[in-house]
Motif scaffolding. Structure first.
Motif, PDB file in Angstrom:
ATOM      1  N   ILE A 371       0.830  -1.204   0.000  1.00 10.02           N
ATOM      2  CA  ILE A 371       0.000   0.000   0.000  1.00 10.02           C
ATOM      3  C   ILE A 371       0.864   1.253   0.000  1.00 10.02           C
ATOM      4  CG2 ILE A 371      -1.692   1.312   1.331  1.00 10.02           C
ATOM      5  CD1 ILE A 371      -2.788  -1.417   2.314  1.00 10.02           C
ATOM      6  N   ASP A 372       1.891   1.279   0.852  1.00 11.84           N
ATOM      7  CA  ASP A 372       2.743   2.467   0.958  1.00 11.84           C
ATOM      8  C   ASP A 372       3.598   2.677  -0.287  1.00 11.84           C
ATOM      9  OD1 ASP A 372       1.708   2.875   3.465  1.00 11.84           O
ATOM     10  OD2 ASP A 372       3.393   1.940   4.536  1.00 11.84           O
ATOM     11  N   ASP A 373       4.091   1.565  -0.867  1.00 16.33           N
ATOM     12  CA  ASP A 373       5.023   1.699  -1.992  1.00 16.33           C
ATOM     13  C   ASP A 373       4.314   1.991  -3.312  1.00 16.33           C
ATOM     14  OD1 ASP A 373       6.992   1.157  -0.184  1.00 16.33           O
ATOM     15  OD2 ASP A 373       7.288  -0.935  -0.786  1.00 16.33           O
ATOM     16  N   LEU A 374       3.170   1.362  -3.538  1.00 15.38           N
ATOM     17  CA  LEU A 374       2.523   1.456  -4.848  1.00 15.38           C
ATOM     18  C   LEU A 374       1.475   2.556  -4.944  1.00 15.38           C
ATOM     19  CD1 LEU A 374       2.039  -2.324  -5.776  1.00 15.38           C
ATOM     20  CD2 LEU A 374       3.948  -0.809  -6.320  1.00 15.38           C
ATOM     21  N   SER A 375       0.848   2.916  -3.846  1.00 20.21           N
ATOM     22  CA  SER A 375      -0.255   3.879  -3.903  1.00 20.21           C
ATOM     23  C   SER A 375       0.141   5.221  -4.503  1.00 20.21           C
ATOM     24  CB  SER A 375      -0.860   4.069  -2.509  1.00 20.21           C
ATOM     25  OG  SER A 375      -1.500   2.893  -2.078  1.00 20.21           O
ATOM     26  N   PRO A 376       1.255   5.852  -4.070  1.00 18.23           N
ATOM     27  CA  PRO A 376       1.600   7.161  -4.646  1.00 18.23           C
ATOM     28  C   PRO A 376       1.787   7.108  -6.161  1.00 18.23           C
ATOM     29  CG  PRO A 376       2.878   6.746  -2.658  1.00 18.23           C
ATOM     30  CD  PRO A 376       2.198   5.470  -2.992  1.00 18.23           C
ATOM     31  N   ALA A 377       2.499   6.076  -6.650  1.00 17.65           N
ATOM     32  CA  ALA A 377       2.747   5.981  -8.093  1.00 17.65           C
ATOM     33  C   ALA A 377       1.448   5.758  -8.864  1.00 17.65           C
ATOM     34  CB  ALA A 377       3.728   4.848  -8.375  1.00 17.65           C
ATOM     35  N   VAL A 378       0.549   4.920  -8.323  1.00 22.68           N
ATOM     36  CA  VAL A 378      -0.713   4.651  -9.001  1.00 22.68           C
ATOM     37  C   VAL A 378      -1.576   5.908  -9.038  1.00 22.68           C
ATOM     38  CG1 VAL A 378      -2.890   3.365  -8.848  1.00 22.68           C
ATOM     39  CG2 VAL A 378      -0.717   2.179  -8.521  1.00 22.68           C
ATOM     40  N   GLU A 379      -1.648   6.636  -7.940  1.00 21.54           N
ATOM     41  CA  GLU A 379      -2.446   7.860  -7.911  1.00 21.54           C
ATOM     42  C   GLU A 379      -1.899   8.890  -8.888  1.00 21.54           C
ATOM     43  OE1 GLU A 379      -5.291   8.359  -6.386  1.00 21.54           O
ATOM     44  OE2 GLU A 379      -5.209   6.284  -5.671  1.00 21.54           O
ATOM     45  N   ALA A 615      -2.669  -0.924 -13.953  1.00 20.54           N
ATOM     46  CA  ALA A 615      -3.815  -1.738 -13.538  1.00 20.54           C
ATOM     47  C   ALA A 615      -3.381  -2.861 -12.597  1.00 20.54           C
ATOM     48  CB  ALA A 615      -4.519  -2.310 -14.763  1.00 20.54           C
ATOM     49  N   ASN A 616      -2.290  -3.536 -12.912  1.00 21.68           N
ATOM     50  CA  ASN A 616      -1.811  -4.606 -12.035  1.00 21.68           C
ATOM     51  C   ASN A 616      -1.454  -4.072 -10.656  1.00 21.68           C
ATOM     52  OD1 ASN A 616      -2.126  -6.773 -13.755  1.00 21.68           O
ATOM     53  ND2 ASN A 616      -0.063  -6.664 -14.586  1.00 21.68           N
ATOM     54  N   ASN A 617      -0.789  -2.920 -10.616  1.00 15.53           N
ATOM     55  CA  ASN A 617      -0.456  -2.317  -9.317  1.00 15.53           C
ATOM     56  C   ASN A 617      -1.713  -1.905  -8.562  1.00 15.53           C
ATOM     57  OD1 ASN A 617       2.298  -2.636  -9.666  1.00 15.53           O
ATOM     58  ND2 ASN A 617       2.593  -0.609 -10.549  1.00 15.53           N
ATOM     59  N   PHE A 618      -2.712  -1.430  -9.299  1.00 17.83           N
ATOM     60  CA  PHE A 618      -3.981  -1.061  -8.657  1.00 17.83           C
ATOM     61  C   PHE A 618      -4.622  -2.280  -7.999  1.00 17.83           C
ATOM     62  CE2 PHE A 618      -8.622  -1.178  -9.127  1.00 17.83           C
ATOM     63  CZ  PHE A 618      -8.983  -0.124  -8.296  1.00 17.83           C
ATOM     64  N   PHE A 619      -4.655  -3.400  -8.722  1.00 13.80           N
ATOM     65  CA  PHE A 619      -5.275  -4.601  -8.152  1.00 13.80           C
ATOM     66  C   PHE A 619      -4.452  -5.149  -6.981  1.00 13.80           C
ATOM     67  CE2 PHE A 619      -7.330  -4.805 -12.410  1.00 13.80           C
ATOM     68  CZ  PHE A 619      -8.644  -4.761 -11.961  1.00 13.80           C
ATOM     69  N   LYS A 620      -3.142  -5.001  -7.037  1.00 11.73           N
ATOM     70  CA  LYS A 620      -2.317  -5.407  -5.892  1.00 11.73           C
ATOM     71  C   LYS A 620      -2.660  -4.582  -4.663  1.00 11.73           C
ATOM     72  CE  LYS A 620       1.679  -7.045  -8.564  1.00 11.73           C
ATOM     73  NZ  LYS A 620       3.105  -6.776  -8.917  1.00 11.73           N
ATOM     74  N   ILE A 621      -2.869  -3.281  -4.856  1.00  8.10           N
ATOM     75  CA  ILE A 621      -3.245  -2.415  -3.732  1.00  8.10           C
ATOM     76  C   ILE A 621      -4.606  -2.823  -3.176  1.00  8.10           C
ATOM     77  CG2 ILE A 621      -3.828  -0.050  -3.080  1.00  8.10           C
ATOM     78  CD1 ILE A 621      -1.779   0.871  -5.195  1.00  8.10           C
ATOM     79  N   GLN A 622      -5.559  -3.114  -4.075  1.00  9.47           N
ATOM     80  CA  GLN A 622      -6.884  -3.552  -3.628  1.00  9.47           C
ATOM     81  C   GLN A 622      -6.784  -4.828  -2.817  1.00  9.47           C
ATOM     82  OE1 GLN A 622      -8.243  -0.478  -4.439  1.00  9.47           O
ATOM     83  NE2 GLN A 622     -10.089  -1.735  -4.562  1.00  9.47           N
ATOM     84  N   ARG A 623      -6.008  -5.782  -3.311  1.00  7.10           N
ATOM     85  CA  ARG A 623      -5.855  -7.038  -2.589  1.00  7.10           C
ATOM     86  C   ARG A 623      -5.127  -6.815  -1.257  1.00  7.10           C
ATOM     87  NH1 ARG A 623      -8.359  -7.788  -6.754  1.00  7.10           N
ATOM     88  NH2 ARG A 623      -9.821  -6.886  -5.242  1.00  7.10           N
ATOM     89  N   ALA A 624      -4.192  -5.870  -1.210  1.00  3.07           N
ATOM     90  CA  ALA A 624      -3.476  -5.587   0.036  1.00  3.07           C
ATOM     91  C   ALA A 624      -4.427  -5.023   1.090  1.00  3.07           C
ATOM     92  CB  ALA A 624      -2.333  -4.614  -0.225  1.00  3.07           C
ATOM     93  N   HIS A 625      -5.342  -4.141   0.693  1.00  2.00           N
ATOM     94  CA  HIS A 625      -6.344  -3.624   1.639  1.00  2.00           C
ATOM     95  C   HIS A 625      -7.231  -4.761   2.149  1.00  2.00           C
ATOM     96  CE1 HIS A 625      -5.614   0.682   1.568  1.00  2.00           C
ATOM     97  NE2 HIS A 625      -5.538   0.675   0.239  1.00  2.00           N
TER      98      HIS A 625
END
Length: 746
Positions: A371-379, A615-625
């Motif tokens: 969540i911390d690593d991927l969220s900023p880049a995805v946003e 998209a893959n990073n977005f789904f990883k974040i969703q699964r992490a939550h």
């Protein structure tokens, strides 16, 4: 009785009536603990060690006597545990399945509902075979709480003749000859070779392996023995039936062919039960990489809501450990075969319980890091590309619809392609024949035909002419037949529009075949890499696999050259690939995007490489939550469980102190052992509460935890937080299956 007298002084006789050899209980318990931790350490090895310590010569009779004593010792332990289970009220039929994993099963009042309610995985393994006829004189019967009895399994023998994926490759099984099923999804073909079993194996082995199920935390739920066959559908159906009966609603099971198995269940006798319990089947994360893109979008954990970061590859890790048992049970009696598998699984579950809080801690850290690593880049990319969260879900739906629309080719396209292909073959045959109409040797002389070597040459050329003529006639007949079936009255020519359309389709079809061939080679290479990294693989097998990987890499190079030749003539031209890029494909479903150049796939937003990565990073974040939500519930369950279990064990042995002091003492030992492990859980859970980003309830403190004067607690917490350096030995590297699987797909 001599045996009773020996027991009173701490010895166990090797014969019930007149024992001449006795073994101390301490020695038997030592081997018991060694066998738990090192399943491949055989009775023979133990007896040789004892002979060396006592300066005795080893002979087979000593091994047989020790094995008898050890069997009796294990039977005593089982009898004692049975009495303790009755006192602790653990003697209900499914107690172990319902209580072995508190994180899955110890539900609390007012806890948030989890969908899915639990996550399991199941799979088969052929390592734990047993040679037919071994130990036939041993008529003992072993009862295992893991085993689904064969008569319960055979209920499903006529539901489906073969497990999807094995096709007609298994022509002779315990159930007879089985026809192939050509209606299954294409991705299941990737498992055909792995799931087949030869006739020789069926003839030699009575037990050809095992089929298990386990929860996501690694606790083993069920065991089925595979008898004289490969992975038949009845093993999976019996396992599913047991899971549904015991665990009930809203479960998810990961299976390497979960896509095809869902169809199997829907057509089986348990279809109504599975639907009423809302049970789903998906593919495991690693195995999903070898499925086609359509299957991934529907069944891969990354795209499944509620699954968190779970990869459902638990069975592969279990098999990596159980493979060590195979050398010592291959020629055992059926009693010993099952006894030592059961013994290994007991220790496996014990180890998994000890590591349960570490599992929760590490998964929580992993989820927070994602969540911390991927969220900023995805946003940031969402703003730059002007897309929203809903676009990612919509892209997946559009991609799935697109790929499903291409699943079936139009009959007109196929006929036109076939006709153009036949015309091209006819043109080539015609060119080959023309050269013989005007052929004259350059060195021709009036006496040319009198020379023997020239006569032989002329006969060879005449044979070539006849072959070319026959080929021409054959191709003419093929073209005439197609024209008659298609109703074509005027032959197409290269400048005709219909010819050009058919040629474009044919070119694309050849390109698709080149991509599929390349995909198949990469899949095989991926499996070989995974096999090469499995712990317990012998040296010779490793060398064989290494050679196969080298050959496969050379084949990939050749297939890649053919692909690149066809890629540049596509409309629009496709990307030219190099070996390093293809060999590192993480998603084999990406090959599906290479196939459809004629459908303007590059214009789709979900086909863009940048968009797909986002998209893959977005789904990883969703699964992490989602993982955090699961862990918050599981941590609360474990926190409540350790307090309840300690209190229950303590109250039980105290209540038996006067009425049954011997049993009370045994349960007291169980309490001390479990209290030590539960204190480890308490410390780890307390460390989990201190994580920055923890959002669950805090229901446990370290009060009541026994003081640790040895300093082991500090070392344990250093290991947990990763602050202590650890030197990995060869066994650590071999057994770190997660890293090996990760390396294979990145």
């Amino acid at each position: 009785w001599p045996t009773v007298s020996l027991v009173n002084i701490g010895l166990l006789g090797c014969s019930p009536l007149q024992p001449k050899i006795a073994v101390s209980f301490q020695c038997l318990e030592l081997y018991h603990q060694i066998r738990w931790r090192k399943p491949s350490f055989s009775v023979q090895a133990m007896v040789k060690v004892l002979c060396a310590l006592h300066n005795r010569s080893y002979f087979q009779a000593l091994r047989d006597q020790f094995a008898i004593a050890f069997d009796a010792y294990l039977d005593i332990l089982r009898g004692v545990r049975e009495l303790a289970d009755i006192a602790l009220k653990r003697d209900s039929p499914h107690w172990r399945m319902l209580h072995s994993c508190p994180a899955c099963n110890y539900k609390q009042e007012n806890e948030p509902a989890l969908i899915p309610a639990r996550m399991d995985s199941m799979d088969g393994n052929s390592s734990l075979k047993r040679v037919d006829g071994s130990g036939h004189a041993d008529e003992q019967i072993f009862k295992s709480s893991y085993l689904i009895p064969p008569d319960e399994v055979d209920i499903f023998k006529d539901d489906v003749r073969l497990r999807p994926g094995t096709w007609a490759a298994i022509t002779h099984t315990a159930g007879g000859t089985t026809p192939g099923d050509t209606s299954e999804s294409a991705c299941t073909d990737n498992w055909k070779t792995a799931n087949t079993i030869s006739d020789n194996t069926v003839k030699v082995f009575e037990q050809t392996g095992i089929f298990i199920s386990a929860c996501r935390h690694g606790m083993i739920q069920t065991l089925v023995e595979m008898q004289r066959s490969g992975e038949l559908a009845k093993y999976a159906l019996a396992t599913t039936n047991k899971v549904l009966d015991v665990y009930g609603m809203n479960g998810v099971t990961g299976y390497d062919i979960g896509c095809s198995y869902q169809k199997t269940v829907n057509s089986s006798s348990i279809s109504t039960k599975a639907r009423s319990n809302h049970h789903r089947f998906i593919v495991n994360s690693f195995h999903g990489h070898a499925h086609n893109r359509r299957c991934q979008l529907r069944f891969h954990p990354l795209y499944q809501h509620g699954l968190g970061l779970e990869d459902l590859e638990t069975c592969e890790r279990i098999f990596s450990g159980s493979n060590a048992v195979s050398p010592v049970i291959r020629h055992a009696s059926y009693f010993h075969w099952l006894q030592f598998i059961d013994l290994h699984f007991q220790q496996w579950d014990s180890d998994r319980y000890l590591e349960l809080s570490k599992f929760l801690y590490n998964n929580y850290k992993q989820a927070l890091a994602i969540i911390d690593d991927l969220s900023p880049a995805v946003e940031e990319l969402k703003l730059a590309l002007k897309i929203s969260d809903g676009d990612f879900e919509r892209w997946n739906m559009e991609e799935l619809e697109f790929l499903e629309s291409l699943a079936e080719e139009q009959e007109g396209d196929i006929e036109a392609m076939t006709y153009v292909d036949a015309l091209q073959s006819l043109a080539k045959a015609d060119v080959t024949t023309v050269q013989f109409l005007t052929y004259t040797p350059a060195d021709f002389t009036p006496s040319h035909g009198l020379q023997k070597n020239q006569q032989a040459f002329a006969r060879a050329r005449e044979a070539e002419r006849h072959a070319a003529h026959r080929k021409l006639v054959l191709e003419m007949n093929v073209v005439d037949d197609i024209e008659r079936r298609m109703g074509i009255t005027e032959r197409w020519h290269p400048q005709d529009v219909k010819y050009q359309e058919g040629l474009a389709y044919l070119t694309n079809r050849r390109f698709i075949q080149a991509v599929e061939h390349l995909q198949g080679l990469v899949i095989q290479r991926l499996f070989e890499l995974a096999k090469a990294n499995i712990a317990g693989t012998g040296y010779k097998l490793r060398q064989h696999i290494s050679s196969a990987i080298s050959r496969r890499s050379a084949a990939i190079q050749t297939a890649l050259e053919k692909y690149n030749q066809l890629a540049i003539i596509q409309t629009p031209p496709r990307e030219v690939l190099d070996f390093s890029k293809v060999a590192s494909y993480a998603w084999l479903g990406e090959f599906d995007l290479l196939k459809h150049s004629r459908h303007h796939i590059l214009e789709k937003p979900w086909a863009s490489k940048g968009n797909r990565e986002v998209a893959n990073n977005f789904f990883k974040i969703q699964r992490a939550h989602e993982e955090v939500q699961h862990l918050n519930v599981e941590v609360t369950r474990l926190s409540a469980w350790v307090d309840h279990k300690d209190a229950h064990l303590k109250s039980t042995f105290e209540s038996l102190a006067e009425s049954d002091p011997v049993l009370s003492r045994e349960i007291s030992h169980m309490y001390e052992e479990r209290k030590r492990v539960n204190d480890v859980h308490r410390r780890r859970i307390h460390a989990l509460y201190e994580l920055s980003g923890y959002s669950g309830l805090k229901g446990i403190e370290t009060r009541g935890v026994d003081n640790d004067s040895s300093g082991d607690t500090d070392k344990m917490m250093e290991d947990l937080r990763g602050t202590r350096s650890i030197e990995a030995d060869e066994d650590d590297a071999l057994c770190d299956e997660a890293d090996h699987l990760h390396a294979c797909i990145i």
